[in-house]
Scaffold this active site. Structure first.
Site, PDB file in Angstrom:
ATOM      1  N   LYS A  41      26.541  17.723  32.744  1.00 18.71           N
ATOM      2  CA  LYS A  41      25.393  18.343  32.056  1.00 18.71           C
ATOM      3  C   LYS A  41      25.576  19.852  32.055  1.00 18.71           C
ATOM      4  O   LYS A  41      25.905  20.455  33.085  1.00 18.71           O
ATOM      5  CB  LYS A  41      24.133  17.972  32.819  1.00 18.71           C
ATOM      6  CG  LYS A  41      22.894  18.725  32.385  1.00 18.71           C
ATOM      7  CD  LYS A  41      21.711  17.966  32.882  1.00 18.71           C
ATOM      8  CE  LYS A  41      20.527  18.831  33.151  1.00 18.71           C
ATOM      9  NZ  LYS A  41      19.350  18.048  33.482  1.00 18.71           N
TER      10      LYS A  41
HETATM   11  C1  5RP Z   1      17.848  21.285  36.958  1.00 19.22           C
HETATM   12  C2  5RP Z   1      18.063  20.153  36.052  1.00 19.22           C
HETATM   13  C3  5RP Z   1      17.028  19.863  35.025  1.00 19.22           C
HETATM   14  O1  5RP Z   1      16.872  18.477  34.984  1.00 19.22           O
HETATM   15  C4  5RP Z   1      17.499  20.390  33.715  1.00 19.22           C
HETATM   16  O2  5RP Z   1      17.431  21.769  33.718  1.00 19.22           O
HETATM   17  C5  5RP Z   1      16.858  19.736  32.475  1.00 19.22           C
HETATM   18  O3  5RP Z   1      15.654  20.182  32.207  1.00 19.22           O
HETATM   19  P1  5RP Z   1      15.322  21.253  31.097  1.00 19.22           P
HETATM   20  O4  5RP Z   1      15.580  20.588  29.761  1.00 19.22           O
HETATM   21  O5  5RP Z   1      13.879  21.527  31.331  1.00 19.22           O
HETATM   22  O6  5RP Z   1      16.217  22.462  31.274  1.00 19.22           O
HETATM   23  O7  5RP Z   1      19.053  19.498  36.128  1.00 19.22           O
HETATM   24  O8  5RP Z   1      18.884  21.310  37.844  1.00 19.22           O
END
Ligand code: 5RP
Length: 290
Positions: A203
């Site tokens: 991610k």
């Molecule tokens: C933080 C994360 C969150 O789940 C991620 O940031 C996703 O959320 P957003 O779309 O609000 O940024 O992994 O570590």
């Protein structure tokens, strides 16, 4: 002893049809075990090859984030529209109904919060991940952060080792290092480090410049976080551009649960991610669903 009376001779050998060996649909995961692939195929839709993950793990570093004060009221009604729910074990056990059947990507590390230096995390006991029937484990890696880079990379390595033993894929979550620019070069490095250390998917954040390079150099699928709340049409455009550049999906939180109409937003994002809707058409869908 089995009763042989009326035994029917086996005959449907399909001699004219060789047994199929199907290639696994997600890049970089062909050589993993059956359990890892099966769990990934629950998170990613095998037809589109994409996923809409709903992230609501923010509380583990931020406390009662806007939109997540009552997860039972705001997130539970959205679960059926997501491909996967990303949350902590605390939220899972306290408010997510065990009768729901969506795969869970479990936040599997925890430690420091926004009140101190972020990302100095430790990983959960993997037995607990099995106990809650998670389909993936999410672990943060803080590339470029002197205090936490080594420990968070070790966290990922350890989690991948456990995941390989148990057949559970690992999502490497790229943290943003304080001293590094949030650009394609940085995210290219961070996503690659996660993949090289064994993450099944990674991610990261979308970058306006060079995101296609971030995707191309990462040997496993990339999903993007949404980041801070944007106007709905811009958030849909962000998802669209990421998918066009090769991302395999989104793991979005604030742009869904802080939206004026979270359910409509979930449907519009799914339209972009799975059905290739343009931001204009997806925004129309959002407005129609409001
Ligand atoms: C933080 C994360 C969150 O789940 C991620 O940031 C996703 O959320 P957003 O779309 O609000 O940024 O992994 O570590």
């Amino acid at each position: 002893m089995a009763d042989m009376d009326g035994f029917k001779e086996a005959s449907a050998y399909g001699f004219d049809q060789p047994q199929k060996n199907e290639a696994f649909f997600l890049k970089g995961n062909e050589n993993r075990g059956w359990g890892v692939k099966n769990r990934l195929a629950r998170i990613f839709n095998p037809k589109s090859g994409h996923t809409v993950m709903l992230a609501c793990d923010h509380g583990f570093i931020m406390g009662p984030t806007s939109g997540l004060e009552r997860v039972d009221l705001t997130i539970n009604p959205l679960i059926e529209y997501a491909d996967c729910l990303m949350c902590t074990r605390g939220i899972l056990r306290s408010v997510i109904p065990p009768t729901m059947s969506k795969p869970i990507c479990l936040r599997s590390d925890g430690g420091t919060t926004i009140l101190t230096d972020l990302n100095l995390n430790r990983v959960y006991d993997v037995e607990d991940v099995v106990r809650v029937n998670a389909s993936a484990m999410a672990v943060m890696v803080a590339c470029g952060d002197k205090a936490s880079e080594m420990i968070t990379t070790q966290n990922l390595v350890h989690t991948v080792d456990m995941g390989e033993k148990l057949g559970i894929p690992v999502l490497g979550v790229t943290a943003v290092g304080k001293d590094m620019a949030r650009d394609a070069r940085y995210f290219g490095l961070a996503t690659r480090v996660c993949a090289e250390n064994g993450a099944s998917f990674v991610k990261t954040y979308y970058t306006e410049e060079g995101f296609e390079k971030v995707v191309a150099q990462c040997p496993v699928p990339i999903v993007i976080a949404g980041g801070k709340k944007l106007p709905e049409e811009q958030a849909l455009e962000l998802a669209y551009k990421a998918i066009q550049a090769g991302a395999a999906g989104v793991d979005m939180g604030r742009n869904v649960f802080q939206s004026a109409k979270p359910l409509a937003m979930m449907k519009a994002i799914a339209g972009v991610v799975h059905n290739g809707l343009t931001p204009k058409d997806a925004f129309q869908l959002y407005n129609d669903e409001k």
